[in-house]
Design a protein around this motif. Structure first.
Motif, PDB file in Angstrom:
ATOM      1  N   ILE A  80       0.832  -1.217   0.000  1.00 16.54           N
ATOM      2  CA  ILE A  80       0.000   0.000   0.000  1.00 16.54           C
ATOM      3  C   ILE A  80       0.863   1.261   0.000  1.00 16.54           C
ATOM      4  O   ILE A  80       0.575   2.221  -0.714  1.00 16.54           O
ATOM      5  CB  ILE A  80      -1.013  -0.044   1.165  1.00 16.54           C
ATOM      6  N   THR A  81       1.963   1.271   0.779  1.00 14.62           N
ATOM      7  CA  THR A  81       2.815   2.472   0.761  1.00 14.62           C
ATOM      8  C   THR A  81       3.487   2.634  -0.610  1.00 14.62           C
ATOM      9  O   THR A  81       3.710   3.744  -1.078  1.00 14.62           O
ATOM     10  CB  THR A  81       3.889   2.441   1.870  1.00 14.62           C
ATOM     11  N   ARG A  82       3.761   1.501  -1.274  1.00 13.07           N
ATOM     12  CA  ARG A  82       4.329   1.570  -2.634  1.00 13.07           C
ATOM     13  C   ARG A  82       3.312   2.202  -3.587  1.00 13.07           C
ATOM     14  O   ARG A  82       3.637   3.096  -4.370  1.00 13.07           O
ATOM     15  CB  ARG A  82       4.676   0.160  -3.105  1.00 13.07           C
ATOM     16  N   LEU A  83       2.071   1.748  -3.454  1.00 15.45           N
ATOM     17  CA  LEU A  83       0.987   2.259  -4.303  1.00 15.45           C
ATOM     18  C   LEU A  83       0.808   3.774  -4.094  1.00 15.45           C
ATOM     19  O   LEU A  83       0.583   4.527  -5.050  1.00 15.45           O
ATOM     20  CB  LEU A  83      -0.310   1.524  -3.920  1.00 15.45           C
ATOM     21  N   LEU A  84       0.950   4.223  -2.844  1.00 18.73           N
ATOM     22  CA  LEU A  84       0.713   5.639  -2.535  1.00 18.73           C
ATOM     23  C   LEU A  84       1.952   6.508  -2.770  1.00 18.73           C
ATOM     24  O   LEU A  84       1.888   7.729  -2.628  1.00 18.73           O
ATOM     25  CB  LEU A  84       0.260   5.771  -1.072  1.00 18.73           C
ATOM     26  N   GLY A  85       3.066   5.878  -3.084  1.00 21.60           N
ATOM     27  CA  GLY A  85       4.291   6.646  -3.336  1.00 21.60           C
ATOM     28  C   GLY A  85       4.920   7.203  -2.073  1.00 21.60           C
ATOM     29  O   GLY A  85       5.657   8.184  -2.124  1.00 21.60           O
ATOM     30  N   TRP A  86       4.636   6.569  -0.925  1.00 17.00           N
ATOM     31  CA  TRP A  86       5.278   7.011   0.320  1.00 17.00           C
ATOM     32  C   TRP A  86       6.667   6.390   0.356  1.00 17.00           C
ATOM     33  O   TRP A  86       6.847   5.223   0.728  1.00 17.00           O
ATOM     34  CB  TRP A  86       4.471   6.553   1.533  1.00 17.00           C
ATOM     35  N   ARG A  87       7.652   7.155  -0.030  1.00 16.44           N
ATOM     36  CA  ARG A  87       9.020   6.668  -0.130  1.00 16.44           C
ATOM     37  C   ARG A  87       9.983   7.765   0.322  1.00 16.44           C
ATOM     38  O   ARG A  87       9.616   8.938   0.378  1.00 16.44           O
ATOM     39  CB  ARG A  87       9.350   6.293  -1.586  1.00 16.44           C
ATOM     40  N   SER A  88      11.238   7.385   0.611  1.00 16.25           N
ATOM     41  CA  SER A  88      12.262   8.369   0.968  1.00 16.25           C
ATOM     42  C   SER A  88      12.856   8.924  -0.318  1.00 16.25           C
ATOM     43  O   SER A  88      13.348   8.145  -1.144  1.00 16.25           O
ATOM     44  CB  SER A  88      13.367   7.709   1.784  1.00 16.25           C
ATOM     45  N   PRO A  89      12.831  10.249  -0.496  1.00 17.26           N
ATOM     46  CA  PRO A  89      13.444  10.800  -1.701  1.00 17.26           C
ATOM     47  C   PRO A  89      14.962  10.667  -1.618  1.00 17.26           C
ATOM     48  O   PRO A  89      15.547  10.934  -0.566  1.00 17.26           O
ATOM     49  CB  PRO A  89      13.008  12.268  -1.673  1.00 17.26           C
ATOM     50  N   PRO A  90      15.636  10.232  -2.682  1.00 22.23           N
ATOM     51  CA  PRO A  90      17.090  10.035  -2.589  1.00 22.23           C
ATOM     52  C   PRO A  90      17.869  11.349  -2.631  1.00 22.23           C
ATOM     53  O   PRO A  90      17.439  12.308  -3.276  1.00 22.23           O
ATOM     54  CB  PRO A  90      17.397   9.193  -3.835  1.00 22.23           C
ATOM     55  N   ASP A  91      19.006  11.360  -1.939  1.00 24.26           N
ATOM     56  CA  ASP A  91      19.980  12.458  -2.018  1.00 24.26           C
ATOM     57  C   ASP A  91      19.329  13.839  -1.960  1.00 24.26           C
ATOM     58  O   ASP A  91      19.470  14.656  -2.865  1.00 24.26           O
ATOM     59  CB  ASP A  91      20.796  12.328  -3.312  1.00 24.26           C
ATOM     60  N   THR A  92      18.619  14.074  -0.878  1.00 24.16           N
ATOM     61  CA  THR A  92      17.930  15.359  -0.772  1.00 24.16           C
ATOM     62  C   THR A  92      18.024  15.911   0.650  1.00 24.16           C
ATOM     63  O   THR A  92      18.490  15.226   1.561  1.00 24.16           O
ATOM     64  CB  THR A  92      16.460  15.194  -1.224  1.00 24.16           C
ATOM     65  N   GLU A  93      17.604  17.159   0.810  1.00 26.48           N
ATOM     66  CA  GLU A  93      17.566  17.771   2.143  1.00 26.48           C
ATOM     67  C   GLU A  93      16.181  18.373   2.334  1.00 26.48           C
ATOM     68  O   GLU A  93      15.675  19.046   1.437  1.00 26.48           O
ATOM     69  CB  GLU A  93      18.630  18.866   2.266  1.00 26.48           C
ATOM     70  N   MET A  94      15.560  18.105   3.488  1.00 25.96           N
ATOM     71  CA  MET A  94      14.210  18.592   3.748  1.00 25.96           C
ATOM     72  C   MET A  94      14.172  19.256   5.125  1.00 25.96           C
ATOM     73  O   MET A  94      14.446  18.584   6.135  1.00 25.96           O
ATOM     74  CB  MET A  94      13.216  17.420   3.719  1.00 25.96           C
ATOM     75  N   ARG A  95      13.860  20.545   5.141  1.00 22.41           N
ATOM     76  CA  ARG A  95      13.798  21.257   6.423  1.00 22.41           C
ATOM     77  C   ARG A  95      12.522  20.853   7.149  1.00 22.41           C
ATOM     78  O   ARG A  95      11.425  20.955   6.583  1.00 22.41           O
ATOM     79  CB  ARG A  95      13.837  22.766   6.171  1.00 22.41           C
TER      80      ARG A  95
END
Ligand SMILES: CC(C)(COP(=O)(O)OP(=O)(O)OC[C@H]1O[C@@H](n2cnc3c(N)ncnc32)[C@H](O)[C@@H]1OP(=O)(O)O)[C@@H](O)C(=O)NCCC(=O)NCCS
Length: 253
Positions: A80-95
Motif C-alpha cells: 500500500i505504501t508503494r501504491l501511494l508513493g510514500w518513499r524516501s526521496p534520494p539524495d535530498t535535504e528537507m527542512r
C-alpha cells in the motif's frame, strides 16, 4: 497575511498527513487481521464436542494467528505504501519546519516501517521472511541477505549485494537529521559484506565487496570503504593492511 497563509497551509498539510496516515494504517491493519477474524467467526459457529475443546482450539490458534497477522502487516504495508508513493526521496535535504510534501510522504513511510518493526519485527528479523519484507518495501537486496536488526530504515535507499549480513542492533538508514534538516542518501553494500553488531552506518556510505565492519563501529556519512578489507572503530579505520590504515589516517580519498 502571507505569513499567516503559509502557516495555515503548513497546519493543513500536517493535519492531512496525520489523518491520511491514520486511515491508511487502519486499512492495512484491517487487511492483515482479516484471516484471524475469519477464523474467529468460523470457530464460534463450529460444533465442537465441548466448550473445553473450543477454548483449547482457540488457545492453540493464538500464536499462528498472530504470526499470520504479522506477515500480512508486512505485505500490506509494503504494497500500500508503494501504491501511494510514500518513499524516501534520494539524495535530498528537507527542512522539518517547512513541512513540505516530500517530508510528509517520507514521514508516513517511516511511520509505516516503524509499525511493521513493532508488530512483526521481533518475530521475523534475521529470517528470509524479513529480507522478503525489506525487498517488498523497496530495498534492493541480493541473494542470501540476513538482516538481524530492526534499525534499518528508508528501505528504498538500501542497495545490498548477495550474502550481506547485518548484525543485531546495527543502525543503518538512508536518512539523518542534522540541525533541523532531514538529509537522505543511498547506502550501498557490496556482495559478502558483514556489518558487525551494534555498528552505525551513515548515509551515502558505500562498502566494497567482502569487506567487514567490526562490532560497535561507526562509518561516517558519505565514506567509501574498500573491498576485501576489515574496518573497525569510531570512526572506522582499516586494520587489515598497514599501508591502507595509514591512508585511512590521512582521511578519505
Ligand atoms: C572486525 C572483526 C571481523 C575482526 O576480526 P579479526 O580479523 O579476526 O581481527 P582480530 O580479532 O585479530 O583483531 C585485530 C585487531 O583489531 C581489534 N578489533 C577487532 N575488532 C574490533 C572492533 N570491533 N572494534 C575495535 N577494535 C577491534 C582487536 O582488538 C585487534 O587489535 P590489536 O591488533 O591491537 O590487538 C571482528 O573483531 C568483529 O568485530 N566481528 C564482528 C562480527 C559480527 O558482529 N558479526 C555480525 C553477525 S553475528
Amino acid at each position: 497575511m502571507s505569513l499567516m497563509g503559509s502557516r495555515s497551509r503548513k497546519i493543513g498539510r500536517a493535519v492531512w498527513t496525520v489523518w491520511s496516515g491514520f486511515v491508511v494504517e487502519s486499512i492495512i491493519f484491517a487487511a492483515s487481521v482479516l484471516p484471524a477474524v475469519l477464523f474467529w467467526a468460523w470457530h464460534f459457529r463450529w460444533p465442537y464436542p465441548s466448550n473445553g475443546v473450543r477454548i483449547f482450539v482457540l488457545a492453540l490458534a493464538f500464536v499462528p494467528a498472530y504470526l499470520l497477522f504479522a506477515f500480512g502487516l508486512m505485505v500490506f504495508s509494503a504494497l500500500i505504501t508503494r501504491l501511494l508513493g510514500w518513499r524516501s526521496p534520494p539524495d535530498t535535504e528537507m527542512r522539518i519546519g517547512d513541512l513540505e510534501w516530500p517530508l510528509l510522504r517520507w514521514t508516513r513511510y517511516m511511520v509505516s516501517q516503524h509499525i511493521v518493526r513493532l508488530f512483526a519485527g521481533a518475530f521475523y528479523r534475521s529470517t528470509p521472511v524479513w529480507s522478503f519484507y525489506l525487498k517488498l518495501d523497496g530495498a534492493r537486496l541480493g541473494r542470501g541477505v540476513f538482516v538481524n536488526s530492526l534499525a534499518l530504515m528508508d528501505h528504498n535507499l538500501l542497495d545490498f549485494g548477495d550474502y550481506v549480513v547485518i548484525g543485531s542492533d546495527v543502525h543503518l538508514s538512508g536518512h539523518t537529521v542534522e540541525a533541523g534538516v532531514v538529509k537522505t542518501g543511498w547506502v550501498r553494500l557490496g556482495n559478502g559484506v558483514t556489518v558487525g553488531t551494534g555498528s552505525v552506518i551513515g548515509i551515502g556510505v558505500t562498502v566494497g565487496e567482502n569487506t567487514q565492519v567490526g562490532a560497535l563501529s561507526v562509518v561516517p556519512k558519505h565514506r567509501r570503504l574498500e573491498a576485501n578489507a576489515t574496518y573497525v572503530g569510531v570512526p572506522v579505520r582499516r586494520i587489515d593492511a598497514p599501508e591502507a590504515a595509514a591512508q585511512t589516517a590521512l582521511g578519505p580519498p
